[in-house]
Design an enzyme around this catalytic site. Sequence first.
Site, PDB file in Angstrom:
ATOM      1  CG  HIS A  32       4.988   4.593  -0.553  1.00  0.00           C
ATOM      2  ND1 HIS A  32       4.758   4.802  -1.903  1.00  0.00           N
ATOM      3  CD2 HIS A  32       5.731   3.456  -0.472  1.00  0.00           C
ATOM      4  CE1 HIS A  32       5.347   3.835  -2.598  1.00  0.00           C
ATOM      5  NE2 HIS A  32       5.938   2.997  -1.751  1.00  0.00           N
ATOM      6  CG  ASP A 173       9.644   3.334  -2.956  1.00  0.00           C
ATOM      7  OD1 ASP A 173      10.224   3.467  -1.875  1.00  0.00           O
ATOM      8  OD2 ASP A 173       8.692   2.533  -3.145  1.00  0.00           O
TER       9      ASP A 173
HETATM   10  C1  DX5 Z   1      10.918  -1.000  -0.927  1.00  0.00           C
HETATM   11  C2  DX5 Z   1       9.679  -0.179  -0.701  1.00  0.00           C
HETATM   12  C3  DX5 Z   1       9.958   1.166  -0.176  1.00  0.00           C
HETATM   13  C4  DX5 Z   1      10.585   1.181   1.207  1.00  0.00           C
HETATM   14  C5  DX5 Z   1      11.486   2.377   1.291  1.00  0.00           C
HETATM   15  O1  DX5 Z   1      10.563  -2.179  -1.555  1.00  0.00           O
HETATM   16  O2  DX5 Z   1       8.976  -0.030  -1.920  1.00  0.00           O
HETATM   17  O3  DX5 Z   1       8.800   1.979  -0.206  1.00  0.00           O
HETATM   18  O4  DX5 Z   1       9.657   1.222   2.237  1.00  0.00           O
HETATM   19  O5  DX5 Z   1      12.205   2.347   2.467  1.00  0.00           O
HETATM   20  P1  DX5 Z   1      13.452   3.289   2.757  1.00  0.00           P
HETATM   21  O6  DX5 Z   1      12.989   4.694   2.611  1.00  0.00           O
HETATM   22  O7  DX5 Z   1      13.833   2.929   4.140  1.00  0.00           O
HETATM   23  O8  DX5 Z   1      14.505   2.947   1.732  1.00  0.00           O
HETATM   24 ZN    ZN Z   2       7.320   1.458  -2.057  1.00  0.00          ZN
END
Ligand code: DX5
Ligand code: ZN
Length: 213
Positions: A32, A173
């Site tokens: 991602h 996400d």
């Molecule tokens: C947030 C992003 C996510 C983020 C998730 O705006 O779209 O993809 O990297 O991070 P974690 O898994 O740490 O919540």
């Molecule tokens: Zn994201």
Amino acid sequence: MAKIAPSMLASDFGRFSEQACAAVAAGAEYLHMDIMDGCFVPNISFGAGVVEAVHKACPQALLDVHMMVNDPLRYAQDFIRAGASIVTLHQECTPHLQRALAFLRQNGVRAGLALNPATGLETVRYVLDDIDLLLIMTVNPGFGGQKLIPAMVDKIREAKALLQGRDILLEVDGGVSPKTASGLIEAGAELLVAGSAVFGAPDMAAAMRQMLA
Ligand code: DX5
Ligand code: ZN
């Protein structure tokens, strides 16, 4: 069977491609890539050049490009050329959504639609024929390491019902961790983005297995 898409936002930026390849070696099929412009979201991440470098370093990875930028179509072509497999646009910054989604498919990538936590699912049913992926944000976009918003679990369940019988991947996400993953999968999530829970773990493969267990 649900899958984990490690979010490169949580990787060590000084060793970006190396970390991307390590995540793939640990079993990730998707990576991602969070694209942030400092306008649509209050943070800046990286651009198409970085996506291209990862594509060259580990060409087998399916690059899942999450565009948190205003006027995403202005930049989508750059990410397609860089090697994206999926390009996901936010409804909130895409006024001509159907046309934008069609553009992505015409240019050879899978088309994704992302919704912020407080954006309703109403629009989705009018673009069901135009999307390959629906991304339900489980945090407000902009930063990694946030806590999952509990109300999103019901939204995932509703989204799952809306997508029934369709070949559309349901992605979530934000705030995905060994604690939250099972509830998200139970609600219908198929592709779980995880940043800190993967790159912050001592063993990426074990962390991914644990979230899917
Ligand atoms: C947030 C992003 C996510 C983020 C998730 O705006 O779209 O993809 O990297 O991070 P974690 O898994 O740490 O919540
Ligand atoms: Zn994201």
